[in-house]
Design a protein around this motif. Sequence first.
Motif, short mmCIF file in Angstrom:
data_model
loop_
_atom_site.label_atom_id
_atom_site.label_comp_id
_atom_site.label_asym_id
_atom_site.label_seq_id
_atom_site.Cartn_x
_atom_site.Cartn_y
_atom_site.Cartn_z
N TYR A 50 9.51 -11.72 -4.92
CA TYR A 50 8.68 -12.62 -5.80
C TYR A 50 8.64 -12.30 -7.13
N TYR A 51 7.72 -11.16 -7.30
CA TYR A 51 7.15 -10.67 -8.67
C TYR A 51 8.30 -10.04 -9.42
N GLY A 52 9.33 -9.49 -9.04
CA GLY A 52 10.19 -8.69 -9.55
C GLY A 52 9.83 -7.14 -9.33
N ILE A 53 10.72 -6.37 -9.06
CA ILE A 53 10.48 -4.81 -8.74
C ILE A 53 9.77 -3.99 -9.82
N ASP A 54 9.74 -4.45 -10.84
CA ASP A 54 9.20 -4.03 -12.20
C ASP A 54 7.86 -4.63 -12.53
N ASN A 55 7.34 -5.56 -11.85
CA ASN A 55 6.25 -6.38 -11.86
C ASN A 55 5.24 -6.35 -10.99
N VAL A 56 5.36 -5.44 -10.04
CA VAL A 56 4.44 -5.20 -8.96
C VAL A 56 4.30 -3.76 -8.32
N ASP A 57 3.11 -3.44 -7.97
CA ASP A 57 2.99 -2.14 -7.24
C ASP A 57 2.37 -2.39 -5.74
N VAL A 58 3.29 -1.73 -5.13
CA VAL A 58 2.84 -2.16 -3.59
C VAL A 58 2.79 -0.52 -2.93
N GLU A 59 1.82 -0.36 -2.44
CA GLU A 59 1.49 0.66 -1.34
C GLU A 59 1.24 0.34 0.10
N ILE A 60 1.76 0.91 0.86
CA ILE A 60 1.70 0.77 2.37
C ILE A 60 0.65 1.97 2.80
N VAL A 61 -0.39 1.67 3.19
CA VAL A 61 -1.01 2.85 3.96
C VAL A 61 -1.05 3.00 5.52
N ALA A 62 -0.73 4.01 6.12
CA ALA A 62 -0.71 4.13 7.45
C ALA A 62 -1.60 4.93 8.14
N TYR A 63 -2.28 4.59 9.13
CA TYR A 63 -3.36 5.54 9.74
C TYR A 63 -3.34 5.14 11.16
N ARG A 79 14.88 2.60 6.89
CA ARG A 79 14.47 1.39 6.01
C ARG A 79 13.32 2.11 5.14
N VAL A 80 12.48 2.74 5.53
CA VAL A 80 11.12 3.34 4.88
C VAL A 80 11.62 4.30 3.58
N GLU A 81 12.61 5.07 3.94
CA GLU A 81 13.10 5.68 2.86
C GLU A 81 13.82 5.14 1.74
N SER A 82 14.52 4.03 2.30
CA SER A 82 15.38 3.06 1.27
C SER A 82 14.27 2.59 0.40
N MET A 83 13.23 2.00 0.81
CA MET A 83 11.95 1.20 0.28
C MET A 83 11.20 2.46 -0.83
N THR A 89 5.26 2.78 -2.48
CA THR A 89 4.86 3.65 -2.03
C THR A 89 4.10 3.63 -0.69
N PHE A 90 4.39 4.77 0.07
CA PHE A 90 3.72 4.96 1.48
C PHE A 90 2.73 6.18 1.45
N SER A 91 1.75 5.85 2.03
CA SER A 91 0.57 7.06 2.28
C SER A 91 0.43 7.10 3.68
N ALA A 92 0.59 8.36 4.11
CA ALA A 92 -0.04 8.58 5.35
C ALA A 92 -1.38 9.23 5.48
N CYS A 93 -2.03 8.91 6.53
CA CYS A 93 -3.60 9.57 6.79
C CYS A 93 -3.38 10.99 7.15
N ARG A 94 -3.96 11.97 6.47
CA ARG A 94 -4.08 13.28 6.87
C ARG A 94 -4.86 13.49 8.17
#
Length: 137
Positions: A50-63, A79-83, A89-94
């Motif tokens: 929708y916004y264009g790859i350079d116009n949006v920051d997306v972070e997925i936080v998993a816990y 798929r995660v690796e490709s994204m 950005t993918f963030s894992a909860c320590r």
Amino acid sequence: MKKILFSITTLILLTLNAQAINQKYVIQISTDDIRTQKIVLNNAINLQKYYGIDNVDVEIVAYGPGLSILTQSNKNSDRVESMIMNNITFSACRNTMKAIKRKKGKFPTLVEGVNIVTSGVVRIGDLQQQDYSYIRP
């Protein structure tokens, strides 16, 4: 008349400036339900489309159980690796990772490129304070 033209010009400039600002989204995943995990990944891709790859920051936080989406054994790992390579950005909860280690004797093996944050919940809150919009499918 000059005041009206000035007001209109100012409004137009503010609108253009607001559109130029990068959109920012944080998406929470805290369930191991594969259908919900797929929705999370689709949401992230749809934001970039929708916004264009350079116009949006997306972070997925998993816990919690949602951390499984970031493991190499998850069926969406490729798929995660490709994204990750496409600026999501993918963030894992320590905290979750430590709980898994206590239970299973070892840390989960994450997909390469996943960030590790101290606390998933705190990370989401921090991003919201940085004007990220929050999404929880």
